[in-house]
Design a protein around this motif. Structure first.
Motif, short mmCIF file in Angstrom:
data_model
loop_
_atom_site.label_atom_id
_atom_site.label_comp_id
_atom_site.label_asym_id
_atom_site.label_seq_id
_atom_site.Cartn_x
_atom_site.Cartn_y
_atom_site.Cartn_z
N SER A 1 -10.87 -4.52 10.61
CA SER A 1 -11.32 -5.39 9.51
C SER A 1 -12.82 -5.62 9.51
CB SER A 1 -10.63 -6.75 9.61
OG SER A 1 -9.28 -6.59 9.75
N TYR B 1 -4.94 -6.05 14.08
CA TYR B 1 -4.89 -5.31 12.82
C TYR B 1 -5.49 -3.92 12.96
CZ TYR B 1 -5.36 -4.29 7.85
OH TYR B 1 -5.26 -3.72 6.62
N ASN B 2 -4.67 -2.94 12.71
CA ASN B 2 -5.09 -1.54 12.72
C ASN B 2 -5.66 -1.09 14.06
OD1 ASN B 2 -4.93 0.71 11.19
ND2 ASN B 2 -6.79 0.39 10.02
N LYS C 1 -3.86 -11.48 10.20
CA LYS C 1 -3.75 -10.03 10.03
C LYS C 1 -3.28 -9.42 11.33
CE LYS C 1 -6.31 -8.12 6.51
NZ LYS C 1 -7.36 -7.19 6.09
N SER D 1 -9.86 -0.98 0.45
CA SER D 1 -9.83 -2.44 0.24
C SER D 1 -10.46 -3.17 1.42
CB SER D 1 -8.40 -2.93 0.00
OG SER D 1 -7.73 -3.13 1.21
N MET D 2 -10.30 -2.62 2.63
CA MET D 2 -10.92 -3.23 3.81
C MET D 2 -12.45 -3.13 3.72
SD MET D 2 -8.34 -1.63 6.62
CE MET D 2 -9.28 -2.06 8.06
N TRP E 1 0.81 -1.22 0.00
CA TRP E 1 0.00 0.00 0.00
C TRP E 1 0.84 1.27 0.00
CZ3 TRP E 1 -4.49 -1.39 -1.44
CH2 TRP E 1 -5.06 -2.56 -0.96
N GLU F 1 -13.73 -5.54 1.12
CA GLU F 1 -13.71 -6.93 1.58
C GLU F 1 -14.96 -7.24 2.42
OE1 GLU F 1 -9.76 -8.06 2.92
OE2 GLU F 1 -10.65 -9.72 4.03
#
Lengths: 200, 278
Positions: free
Chosen positions: B239, A150-151, A181, B268-269, A105, B272
């Protein structure tokens, strides 16, 4: 009558000409603060000067680094890389909790720190850009990496810490079973970090 | 009687408003229940939509090249294809099902404009840091970023708002001289229109919803000045489509303001999630 000049034909001249080597020099003051970056042919009359690697010069010309990223140790005559946080101060959340961007990315092609996770080996590897190895590091030297959900840095899974001087000597590897992830956050002492998930 | 959301995007040299609208449409599809998840896009060049990975998130695409003004939202009543519409700003994200809000508005009102905004901690915004023209000129505190209307309602209101928008200098000199705003945007046009028609209590009466988190930096009740919210707190989309700002879990609509928040990774998340749902 037209005067005939005795000039070597261009094709001969181009074969024999010697292109001078591209060199760059920092001009610095008595405290070692870098004042300017000059091309080699323009430094004859400058008193305090030190030759810099081409990559450092290009870092300034092309990658947006500034002269404040460097300092000269006037005693040893070495160039020091200055810690990002000591330049900018810790004003932004991104300085203290920087999310390492996934390679897919980002446009960053030459990161200062690259992190790879080999899923097959469950191995997380940290590497420093070899070009930075030649530079003395000044400022805070502890690198801290948070492996999180994740994030979401609020959900911590692992914490890894090591010294930048150790990383200069060899890549650091950690055997870790990480989920499909995850994210990596760090206190930002370099400009560019990338992460890559290797699945083969 | 159908219902749908309406999003305007304008051509801009630096900001890809279509990308922002796409993220919003994805988040609407991800969170709203069937019948409350229709999205219409208003754009000057319809062909751009085909470049998106999932253009179908826009149920209707309306090409609208006639209007040359920078913000077309004052024409929302003329452009909307829906019987009941909520017009949104493009730089917003939906985080949970808000369809019960829509049920209330369809049942109880013809036109309603949001008149309250929230900080990311859920506090009501009281600062007028960006709204001096409102407080100094005694305008109703309207936020056009969330506007509900039924087809053919509020004609006078929208028509007057358009006139204000088209003739800003005249209206500034006549009605906003206690504090003259640099530009008249849709918020100012709506507020002045409501004030002149004396309908602000009908179209912007106090309600606990819609709840929209407004991420302008100077209204977050921080005891220091801030240029960007994301310099102060992180913006963490997970996500599952959940969002944390700093360590505050968000559940209200988020009007994020800083356009670069919407990265390709974030898109993109959202894609999805929508693909897994459908």
């Amino acid at each position: 009558m037209e005067e005939k000049l005795d000039l070597a034909p261009f094709d001969e001249w181009i074969k024999t000409i010697k292109v001078p080597e591209e060199t760059y020099f920092f001009e610095f003051d008595n405290d070692g603060n870098v004042l300017a970056l000059h091309p080699g042919f323009a430094v004859e009359r400058i008193k305090n000067k030190i030759q810099v690697d081409l990559d450092i010069a290009l870092g300034i010309y092309e990658r947006g680094e500034t002269l404040r990223h460097y300092k000269v140790d006037v005693i040893s005559g070495r160039i020091l890389k200055v810690n990002l946080s000591s330049i900018t101060g810790l004003n932004k959340i991104d300085d203290v909790l920087h999310r390492v961007v996934d390679k897919q990315w980002t446009n960053i092609t030459k990161p200062d720190i690259s992190i790879e996770y080999d899923r097959k080996q469950s191995m997380l590897t940290f590497k420093i850009n070899p070009l930075l190895k030649t530079i003395e590091w000044q400022g805070d030297q502890d690198m801290i990496f948070l492996i999180t959900e994740y994030n979401d840095p609020n959900v911590l899974q692992e914490m890894i810490s090591f010294n930048v001087n150790e990383l200069v000597k060899y890549p650091h590897k950690f055997k870790l079973d990480l989920p499909e992830k995850f994210s990596i956050y760090t206190r930002r002492i370099f400009d560019k970090y990338t992460y890559e998930d290797i699945r083969t | 009687m159908n219902f749908g959301y309406l999003i305007f995007v304008a051509a801009h040299p630096d900001i890809d408003y279509l990308k922002l609208a796409y993220a919003l449409a994805l988040s609407i599809k991800n969170t709203q229940k069937e019948g409350y998840d229709q999205v219409a896009l208003v754009i000057n060049d319809k062909s751009l939509v085909s470049n998106l990975t999932s253009p179908w998130v826009f149920d209707k695409v309306i090409e609208w090249p006639e209007q040359k003004f920078w913000d077309g939202r004052s024409w929302m009543d003329q452009v909307s294809p829906w019987d009941n519409t909520v017009c949104l700003d493009a730089d917003m994200l939906f985080l949970r099902d808000y369809s019960h809000w829509i049920d209330y508005f369809i049942e109880n009102t013809d036109l309603y404009v949001a008149n309250r905004a929230y900080t990311f901690r859920g506090e009501v915004v009281t600062s007028d840091a960006y709204r001096k023209a409102f407080t100094k000129n005694d305008l109703p505190n309207l936020y056009s970023m969330w506007t509900f209307f039924k087809k053919d309602s509020g004609k006078e209101f929208f028509e007057l708002a358009r006139q204000i928008f088209i003739n800003p200098q005249e209206f500034k000199n006549l009605y906003l001289n206690n504090h003259i705003p640099k530009v008249i945007g849709t918020d100012e046009a709506f507020a002045l229109s409501a004030k002149l028609l004396d309908i602000d209590s009908e179209i912007a009466y106090p309600l606990d919803f819609p709840r929209v988190v407004h991420l302008k930096p100077q209204i977050q009740n921080w005891p220091w000045d801030a240029d960007r919210v994301t310099d102060q707190v992180g913006f963490y989309l997970k996500s599952n489509g959940g969002l944390k700002i700093g360590n505050y879990q968000q559940s209200d609509v988020v009007h994020y303001v800083e356009k670069d928040i919407i990265t390709d990774e974030l898109i993109s998340m959202l894609e999805e999630i929508v693909w897994k749902k459908n």
